[in-house]
Design a protein around this motif. Sequence first.
Motif: not given
Length: 554
Positions: A181-193
Motif C-alpha cells: 500500500g505504501v509503495a503503490a501510493s508513493l509510486l503514483r507520485t514518483r517520477p519515472m526513471p
Amino acid sequence: MGDDFAAAVAAAVPAVRAMIPAAPAAVLGRLRCTPEPHRLRDEPDVVRSLRSLPSWVVERVHGAVELPLARLEIPAPPVAAGLKPPPDGTFAFITSDSEAEALRETRLLPRTRPGLPELVADLTARAADDDRLTLAAEGDEAAIAAAHGAHHLAIALVTATIVAREAGEPSTAAIVGTALGVAASLLRTRPMPGGYAAALREKERAEYRLPQHGSTSAEVRDHVFALTENGAREAVGHRFTDSVFRDNGLAEAVEGGVVIRTGTENGHVRVGIRVLAEPPATAETLGWEEVVDLSWRAEHGSVGVGGSVTTPPWPGDYRVRVHAYGRDEPETEGYDLWIWAAPPGPPVVHARADRLGHRLRGEPEPPVVDRPEARYRWVDRSRLTVAATVTVVTGLPAEDVIRAFGADPARPEPLEDLREAYADPWLAVLGLDGVVVAIEENGYHGSHAEVLTAVSRAGRAASMFWNVNGVRRLSFARAGEVLASFEPGLGEPSAEDEVVAALAGLDLENYRDRTEKGLVAVERFTGRGLYPEDLEDIDRLAVAYRITGPGSPR
C-alpha cells in the motif's frame, strides 16, 4: 530520518529487491501512468492504495517474499518509540474468506497499532529520496518498469519490517500488505526513471499495427474539438474565431494539430476514428453533410482525440478526412475522422450541405430540410431502443389483433413478469378508436407475413421491426394481403401507390434514422403513429400477452 536508519535500509534493499517477481513489480512501476483509485469513506490511505492493486499482484508478492522476509535479519536503530501502545478493549471487524490475507491484516493494523502505517509511509518516502537508494534502471519498457516498482517496494518492505518488528507486530502478511500500500501510493507520485519515456516509445512503436479503428466521446469547448498529439486539447489552445474555418467551414490544420468546428458549443460529441494503412479508394459522403480532407504534420506521433485509437507513435505527414453530420441539430451530431499517411496537399471538399458550413464560408444558407423522422428520435432514448416491433392495425378490435399474433386475449399476464422472464415472446396492445397499436419489446412477430395477413383482413396494417444487430424490416399489408416487406435501404419497396405515398421523401438509402423513417411510413400508411404517451399508457395498463404461435392461443 537518521543516517543509521537510511544505511540500514540501503544495506537490506538489494536482498529484498531480488525476492520480488518482475510481473507484479512492473505493474507497480507503471502506477504513475494509471488513474488514481476512488477514495472510500473512512479508509486509510495505505489500505486504499493496497485495495487498488490487482489481487494477483498482492498474492504473488506475498507468496514470493513471505518466507525469505521472515528469515531476513535487518539490524536497524529504533524508529517506532513514538507509536501509541495497542488500545485496550474490543472492536468489531468484518472480513470474508475471499479477502487476501495481506489486505485483511493491513486493514486490521490501524486498529491494533495506530500510527504504524503512517510511520512506515513517512519513513519510506524519506528513504526513497536518500542518495544511497538511487536507482539506475536500464533495458526495455518492462524491465525499467519492473526495476522501478521493485526498488520502491523493497524500500517499503524493509522499512515496514523494521517498524513492525520493533512495535511487536511480526505478522508478515501485515508487513507485506502495508509495504504494498505504501509503495503503490508513493509510486503514483514518483517520477519515472530517466530512460522510461524513450523505452515506452519504442514499445509503442514495436507493437503498433495498422489499421486502427474505434470511437470515443470528444470534449467540445467553444464549438471546437481537436485532433492532437496524445489527445491533449491544450496543445492547440482554447479559442478559435469562426474566421479560422472560413475556407471550408468545417476543419483547419493549426499549430499542434487539427481543430474541428462543431454545432455543439460545450459538451461532448461522438467521434469515430479510423487510422488507415493506405488512402481510401473513394470518398464516402452518404449519410454525411460536410466532408473535408486536410493535411497536417505530426511532430511526434500518437495523434488522437482522447480515446485509445491514435496515429502511429512516430512523426510524419498525414491526411485527415473529416466527416460531419448534425451540426445544425446538435442532438444528432457526430463525426468520423479517417487518417492516413500522405505528403502535404491542398484541402479537398467532398460534401458541403449543412447550414453552419455555409455561414462559416460566407455563403447563403440552404433552406431548412424537413425531416419528419426527427419527431421519432425519442424512440432511441426509450426502452425500445435496442430491439422492438411496432405494428399499427386498423379495422380490428384489440382482441382479434392479439389472437392474430398467436396470443390469448383471455389470458393477460403482468407486464413486468414477462419483461423479466426473457422466455416466450409477448406483446402489449393499445386499443384506440378503431386503431390498435401493438408493441413487442425485443420481439418480431409483427414482421411475419402470416401475422400481417391476419391483422389486415378488415383494414390496414404496417409494422417496423429493428434489432441490436442493425437488422430492420418495414412491412405494409391491406385487406389480408402483404403489399411490401423489405429491409429499408437494401430491399426494393413495392410499387403500390399507397406504399409509394407512405415512403415519399424518406431517404432510405441514407442509413441515418432508418428506424425513425420506418415509423413515419407506418404512421402515413395507417393514419396512426407511435407516441411517448403510448409507452406510458402500456406501463399503466401493466398487462401483456404471451405469444405461443399464430392461430393457437393458449
